[in-house]
Scaffold this motif. Structure first.
Motif, short mmCIF file in Angstrom:
data_model
loop_
_atom_site.label_atom_id
_atom_site.label_comp_id
_atom_site.label_asym_id
_atom_site.label_seq_id
_atom_site.Cartn_x
_atom_site.Cartn_y
_atom_site.Cartn_z
N GLY A 126 43.79 52.57 11.74
CA GLY A 126 43.03 53.22 11.83
C GLY A 126 42.11 52.59 10.54
O GLY A 126 40.72 52.30 11.00
N ARG A 143 39.22 49.16 10.19
CA ARG A 143 38.60 48.83 11.33
C ARG A 143 37.19 48.45 10.79
O ARG A 143 36.54 47.42 10.63
CB ARG A 143 38.41 49.86 12.07
CG ARG A 143 39.03 50.92 12.89
CD ARG A 143 38.59 51.98 13.32
NE ARG A 143 39.18 52.81 14.67
CZ ARG A 143 39.62 52.12 15.90
NH1 ARG A 143 39.33 51.27 16.10
NH2 ARG A 143 40.93 52.76 16.07
N SER A 144 37.44 48.87 8.84
CA SER A 144 36.10 48.68 8.70
C SER A 144 36.50 46.97 7.35
O SER A 144 35.72 47.12 6.58
CB SER A 144 35.77 49.63 7.48
OG SER A 144 36.90 50.65 7.00
N TYR A 201 43.61 48.32 16.83
CA TYR A 201 43.82 49.51 16.04
C TYR A 201 43.90 50.53 15.82
O TYR A 201 44.32 50.93 17.38
CB TYR A 201 42.10 49.71 15.71
CG TYR A 201 42.01 48.50 14.32
CD1 TYR A 201 42.34 47.77 13.08
CD2 TYR A 201 40.78 47.95 15.46
CE1 TYR A 201 41.53 46.82 12.70
CE2 TYR A 201 40.69 46.27 15.30
CZ TYR A 201 40.63 46.26 13.67
OH TYR A 201 40.11 44.75 13.28
N GLY A 206 40.39 56.24 11.68
CA GLY A 206 40.05 55.99 10.45
C GLY A 206 40.75 55.82 9.13
O GLY A 206 39.92 54.68 8.14
N GLN A 240 39.91 56.69 21.76
CA GLN A 240 40.33 55.67 20.94
C GLN A 240 41.78 55.16 21.20
O GLN A 240 42.52 53.62 22.10
CB GLN A 240 40.63 55.67 19.06
CG GLN A 240 38.93 55.62 18.55
CD GLN A 240 39.11 56.20 17.15
OE1 GLN A 240 40.37 56.20 16.67
NE2 GLN A 240 38.03 55.36 16.60
#
Length: 196
Positions: A73, A76-77, A100, A104, A180
């Motif tokens: 996770g 993701r960014s 994913y 996060g 998610q």
């Protein structure tokens, strides 16, 4: 047919994951959300996020087996495959093929936070006292996220896979994590169904 004979058929979808923890969490999600999906895929540890991306690119033209990547996770960014560097076609392909894990952050961090937030519920699932959970958490307080689960399970006197699976169960009580996770399973199911 193979199931009727008691023989495992060949998986037609390969899932590349970063490491063993990602594989274990993915199997826990299958167990909770779509147990049949686990029998239809093969999970391969690619040993890092870069290797997941490179593995997918290398297998782009595979016709017999579908390849999907699942990153942690916290990826993701990250810009792991910049369009300007990999090209438009590769970017589009990777965007479709990479999914994913929920959350996060690194999976171990996600699970540690879920265990801390839901310690009473987790204690019931593991047949432990709440004080046992606090003691186990304190024993891991100074550890890097990769090592906490091993010590946490040891402090509880339980097998690591039992502890991890039950932490995943309480992690799924978060609406965001559940959404998610369901999206991940839904998209994986679509890949598997298309490959058959």
């Amino acid at each position: 047919m193979f199931d009727l004979l008691g023989v495992a058929g060949m998986a037609r979808t390969v899932i590349l994951v970063e490491d063993e923890m990602a594989s274990d969490i993915l199997n826990d999600l299958f167990s909770e959300l779509d147990w049949d999906l686990a029998r239809q895929v093969e999970i391969v540890h690619a040993e890092g996020e870069g290797n997941v991306v490179h593995g997918l690119r290398a297998m782009k033209n595979s016709r017999e087996v579908a390849y999907v990547g699942i990153l942690d996770g916290d990826c993701r960014s990250k810009d792991l495959f910049p369009k300007g560097k990999v090209g438009e076609e590769a970017f589009e392909y990777l965007t479709r093929q990479i999914l994913y894990l929920p959350g996060g952050q690194a999976p171990e961090t996600e699970l540690a936070q879920a265990a801390a937030k839901n310690s009473v519920r987790l204690a019931k699932l593991l047949n432990r006292q709440t004080i046992d959970m606090s003691t186990a958490a304190a024993a891991c307080a100074d550890l890097d996220h990769q090592y906490w689960l091993t010590r946490y399970a040891r402090a509880l006197g339980l097998p690591q896979d039992v502890v991890r699976h039950n932490i995943v169960r309480v992690w799924l009580t978060s609406e965001t994590v559940t959404d998610q996770a369901n999206e991940l399973i839904h998209r994986l199911r679509a890949f598997v169904d298309r490959s058959q």
